[in-house]
Design an enzyme around this catalytic site. Structure first.
Site, PDB file in Angstrom:
ATOM      1  N   GLU A 124       0.859  -1.179   0.000  1.00 40.64           N
ATOM      2  CA  GLU A 124       0.000   0.000   0.000  1.00 40.64           C
ATOM      3  C   GLU A 124       0.902   1.237   0.000  1.00 40.64           C
ATOM      4  O   GLU A 124       1.817   1.331   0.802  1.00 40.64           O
ATOM      5  CB  GLU A 124      -0.896   0.033   1.245  1.00 40.64           C
ATOM      6  CG  GLU A 124      -1.922  -1.077   1.290  1.00 40.64           C
ATOM      7  CD  GLU A 124      -2.826  -1.027   2.520  1.00 40.64           C
ATOM      8  OE1 GLU A 124      -2.637  -0.103   3.359  1.00 40.64           O
ATOM      9  OE2 GLU A 124      -3.698  -1.894   2.652  1.00 40.64           O
ATOM     10  N   HIS A 147      -7.873   1.681   1.977  1.00 42.09           N
ATOM     11  CA  HIS A 147      -7.833   1.298   3.387  1.00 42.09           C
ATOM     12  C   HIS A 147      -8.719   2.204   4.240  1.00 42.09           C
ATOM     13  O   HIS A 147      -8.285   2.743   5.271  1.00 42.09           O
ATOM     14  CB  HIS A 147      -6.382   1.333   3.902  1.00 42.09           C
ATOM     15  CG  HIS A 147      -6.144   0.370   5.036  1.00 42.09           C
ATOM     16  ND1 HIS A 147      -5.002  -0.397   5.154  1.00 42.09           N
ATOM     17  CD2 HIS A 147      -6.895   0.056   6.117  1.00 42.09           C
ATOM     18  CE1 HIS A 147      -5.060  -1.128   6.258  1.00 42.09           C
ATOM     19  NE2 HIS A 147      -6.205  -0.869   6.869  1.00 42.09           N
TER      20      HIS A 147
END
Length: 309
Positions: A264, A283
């Protein structure tokens, strides 16, 4: 006055509630300024983080006085918990505070992906009328939701799904087949293989551990029901993202909603490029205005309590 350092965004009223009793350093950009963060934690009594701050290595070593680590969320894979506990630090997650946000995300994306019509706005606005192509979407009622992991978030997700007429099955090796929770919730216990073969939607609710890494592998994805969808709000690394994307492109799977990835943020050339019927979010499944308030209020109160105030 004891010092609290907060490295990522937190609900402002919760931050303000700490200031009369503590020296509070709040800067949501600290997570991206390693040198400044290391300097600031040298004399702090508590550190409050979300999921991006890595509480290990140099940062953990710099927390010479700290006795409390507050986690604005529930996942602890960004915190070296054994090392913290060995140093006498109490690690406090916001257990349950963002469960509803995650559960609603799972149900909402399941409905969108099964129906398959909500991404046609640009075509309709341009004057196209793809009515025939979009007339074979599926209803959520009567479908089977498979939950991998049946803790607090999984159980709340099950309750919402049942309210919409879904059948719910779950796999959780931490729960015995005769555990009272199955009868209490009306959810059927299943092996992982049974769940993958039966579920129209599979949602992941397990932490990332050596045992769960690549849990949804290419081999297991191949055993899933044709047209099934996958929702991952847990952690990147639990699923083989390339295998999920490939299965969607071939039509073996019907779609996916992923809120977590490895790594990420996503990098150029990631496996999701060109993949149809996917919902990809950064997220945020557990982050809503309401959840942020609950999480922040809970952690502020628990950190203050742990510091003896």
């Amino acid at each position: 006055m004891k010092k609290i350092v907060i490295t990522e965004f937190m609900d402002l009223p919760a931050v303000e509630s700490l200031k009369p009793q503590f020296n509070v350093v709040y800067d949501p950009t600290l997570v991206d300024d390693a040198a400044r963060l290391v300097a600031l934690v040298q004399d702090c009594d508590a550190l409050v983080v979300r999921n991006r701050t890595q509480v290990r290595g140099e940062l953990l070593a710099a927390c010479r006085k700290a006795t409390v680590i507050g986690r604005l969320g529930v996942g602890l894979d960004n915190i070296d918990v054994p090392a913290c506990e060995a140093r006498g630090m109490k690690v406090i997650p916001a257990t349950g505070a963002n469960a509803l946000a995650v559960a609603e995300y799972v149900i909402g994306t399941t409905m969108v992906l099964l129906r398959g019509v909500y991404q046609a706005s640009a075509e309709v606005t341009a004057g196209a009328w793809p009515r025939a192509a979009l007339s074979s979407g599926r209803e959520i009622s009567g479908k089977t939701l498979g939950l991998i992991g049946f803790g607090g978030i999984g159980r709340l997700t099950a309750r919402l799904a049942q309210g919409l007429g879904m059948q719910v099955i779950a796999h959780d090796p931490m729960l015995k087949r005769d555990d009272a929770v199955w009868a209490q919730t009306g959810v059927k216990s299943a092996t992982l293989e049974e769940l993958l073969a039966q579920a129209d939607a599979v949602s992941l609710h397990v932490p990332l551990t050596p045992e769960t890494k690549n849990l949804l592998s290419s081999e297991r994805i191949a055993k899933m029901k044709k047209g099934a969808i996958v929702i991952n709000t847990a952690r990147g690394g639990i699923t083989d993202e390339a295998a999920v994307s490939a299965a969607i492109k071939t039509g073996a799977l019907g779609g996916a909603a992923f809120d977590v990835f490895e790594p990420e943020p996503l990098k150029a050339g990631n496996p999701w490029v060109g993949c149809p019927n996917v919902i990809l979010t950064p997220h945020v499944a557990g982050v809503t205005a309401e959840a942020n308030e609950r999480v922040s209020t809970l952690i502020a109160a628990e950190v203050a309590k742990a510091l003896g105030v």
